[in-house]
Design a protein around this motif. Structure first.
Motif, PDB file in Angstrom:
ATOM      1  N   CYS A   1       0.841  -1.208   0.000  1.00  0.00           N
ATOM      2  CA  CYS A   1       0.000   0.000   0.000  1.00  0.00           C
ATOM      3  C   CYS A   1       0.877   1.260   0.000  1.00  0.00           C
ATOM      4  O   CYS A   1       0.531   2.269  -0.607  1.00  0.00           O
TER       5      CYS A   1
ATOM      6  N   CYS B   1       2.047   3.355  -3.188  1.00  0.00           N
ATOM      7  CA  CYS B   1       1.167   4.351  -3.814  1.00  0.00           C
ATOM      8  C   CYS B   1       0.640   5.379  -2.817  1.00  0.00           C
ATOM      9  O   CYS B   1       0.235   6.470  -3.215  1.00  0.00           O
ATOM     10  N   HIS B   2       0.547   5.014  -1.531  1.00  0.00           N
ATOM     11  CA  HIS B   2      -0.049   5.919  -0.531  1.00  0.00           C
ATOM     12  C   HIS B   2       0.995   6.393   0.463  1.00  0.00           C
ATOM     13  O   HIS B   2       1.877   5.628   0.846  1.00  0.00           O
TER      14      HIS B   2
ATOM     15  N   MET C   1       1.251   8.063  -6.028  1.00  0.00           N
ATOM     16  CA  MET C   1       0.216   7.793  -7.018  1.00  0.00           C
ATOM     17  C   MET C   1      -1.171   7.947  -6.396  1.00  0.00           C
ATOM     18  O   MET C   1      -2.093   8.472  -7.007  1.00  0.00           O
TER      19      MET C   1
ATOM     20  N   ILE D   1      -7.235   9.924   6.980  1.00  0.00           N
ATOM     21  CA  ILE D   1      -8.494   9.592   6.299  1.00  0.00           C
ATOM     22  C   ILE D   1      -9.527   9.044   7.284  1.00  0.00           C
ATOM     23  O   ILE D   1     -10.728   9.265   7.135  1.00  0.00           O
TER      24      ILE D   1
ATOM     25  N   LYS E   1     -15.032  10.457   4.484  1.00  0.00           N
ATOM     26  CA  LYS E   1     -14.349   9.235   4.062  1.00  0.00           C
ATOM     27  C   LYS E   1     -14.014   8.283   5.203  1.00  0.00           C
ATOM     28  O   LYS E   1     -13.567   7.166   4.953  1.00  0.00           O
TER      29      LYS E   1
ATOM     30  N   TYR F   1     -16.741   3.168   3.575  1.00  0.00           N
ATOM     31  CA  TYR F   1     -15.989   3.899   2.549  1.00  0.00           C
ATOM     32  C   TYR F   1     -14.605   3.279   2.363  1.00  0.00           C
ATOM     33  O   TYR F   1     -14.182   2.963   1.241  1.00  0.00           O
TER      34      TYR F   1
ATOM     35  N   PHE G   1     -12.964   0.814  -1.166  1.00  0.00           N
ATOM     36  CA  PHE G   1     -11.742   0.987  -1.962  1.00  0.00           C
ATOM     37  C   PHE G   1     -10.869  -0.261  -1.876  1.00  0.00           C
ATOM     38  O   PHE G   1     -10.344  -0.740  -2.871  1.00  0.00           O
TER      39      PHE G   1
ATOM     40  N   THR H   1     -10.199   0.746  -7.821  1.00  0.00           N
ATOM     41  CA  THR H   1     -10.867   1.669  -8.756  1.00  0.00           C
ATOM     42  C   THR H   1     -10.124   1.549 -10.079  1.00  0.00           C
ATOM     43  O   THR H   1      -9.243   0.709 -10.225  1.00  0.00           O
TER      44      THR H   1
ATOM     45  N   ASN I   1      -7.923   3.471 -10.935  1.00  0.00           N
ATOM     46  CA  ASN I   1      -6.530   3.835 -10.639  1.00  0.00           C
ATOM     47  C   ASN I   1      -5.889   2.981  -9.557  1.00  0.00           C
ATOM     48  O   ASN I   1      -4.675   2.933  -9.446  1.00  0.00           O
ATOM     49  N   MET I   2      -6.704   2.366  -8.723  1.00  0.00           N
ATOM     50  CA  MET I   2      -6.152   1.532  -7.651  1.00  0.00           C
ATOM     51  C   MET I   2      -6.523   0.073  -7.909  1.00  0.00           C
ATOM     52  O   MET I   2      -7.672  -0.237  -8.139  1.00  0.00           O
ATOM     53  N   PRO I   3      -5.525  -0.822  -7.895  1.00  0.00           N
ATOM     54  CA  PRO I   3      -5.838  -2.220  -8.194  1.00  0.00           C
ATOM     55  C   PRO I   3      -6.662  -2.882  -7.089  1.00  0.00           C
ATOM     56  O   PRO I   3      -6.575  -2.490  -5.931  1.00  0.00           O
TER      57      PRO I   3
ATOM     58  N   LEU J   1      -6.818  -5.639  -4.665  1.00  0.00           N
ATOM     59  CA  LEU J   1      -5.725  -6.444  -4.120  1.00  0.00           C
ATOM     60  C   LEU J   1      -6.221  -7.769  -3.536  1.00  0.00           C
ATOM     61  O   LEU J   1      -5.477  -8.469  -2.864  1.00  0.00           O
TER      62      LEU J   1
END
Ligand code: HEC
Length: 124
Positions: free
Chosen positions: A40, A43-44, A53, A60, A66, A71, A75, A80, A82-84, A86
């Protein structure tokens, strides 16, 4: 000397308003391990450190819109464009949510909201 004690107690009381470290539970530690195993952090960011990314996730969990389990897990469960996805199990997602709630209590994001754009996070 008296002044020193008055001043010290003043500093002691007011320094408490900063976010303090909270000891992590076993679930939080499990979530942290999944956070690392599933990459994670590539990208985060947490506390402003990590990949750019995806958005910074430090606070959050306390975000008014969120911060709900539903919520966060949506994810993690589906990803999404843009986000795989997993392919996390329900237990892994619960642990990750606990981890993100703990991170939120332990510090503040360094990333200003203005730096976040749908194409990525920019630090100017
Ligand atoms: C390949 C990069 C990548 C990886 C790996 C990744 N994410 Fe994401 N994530 C993103 C992107 C990009 C977004 C923004 C998605 C969008 O808006 O379409 C996102 C969004 C999110 C969001 C919602 C953030 C918001 O502000 O709405 C959460 C929660 C999240 N990711 C958690 C995770 C967790 C937990 C992991 C590890 C299990 C993970 N992500 C792994 C790229 C990634």
């Amino acid at each position: 000397m008296v002044l020193f004690f008055i001043y010290s107690s003043f500093v002691y009381i007011y320094s408490g308003s900063e976010k303090q470290p909270v000891s992590p539970s076993a679930t939080v530690i499990a979530g942290w391990q999944i956070w690392q195993q599933k990459n994670c952090h590539t990208c985060h960011q947490l506390y402003g450190l990590g990949g750019y990314m995806g958005p910074d996730l430090t606070n959050i969990a306390s975000d008014a819109n969120k911060g709900t389990d539903a919520y966060l897990k949506t994810f993690m469960k589906y990803g999404t464009a843009n986000m795989p996805n997993l392919h996390l199990t329900e237990t892994e997602m619960d642990a990750l949510v606990s981890f993100l709630r703990w991170v939120d209590k332990s510090g503040k994001s360094q990333v200003a909201k203005e730096s976040v754009h749908w194409t990525g996070t920019y630090i100017f």
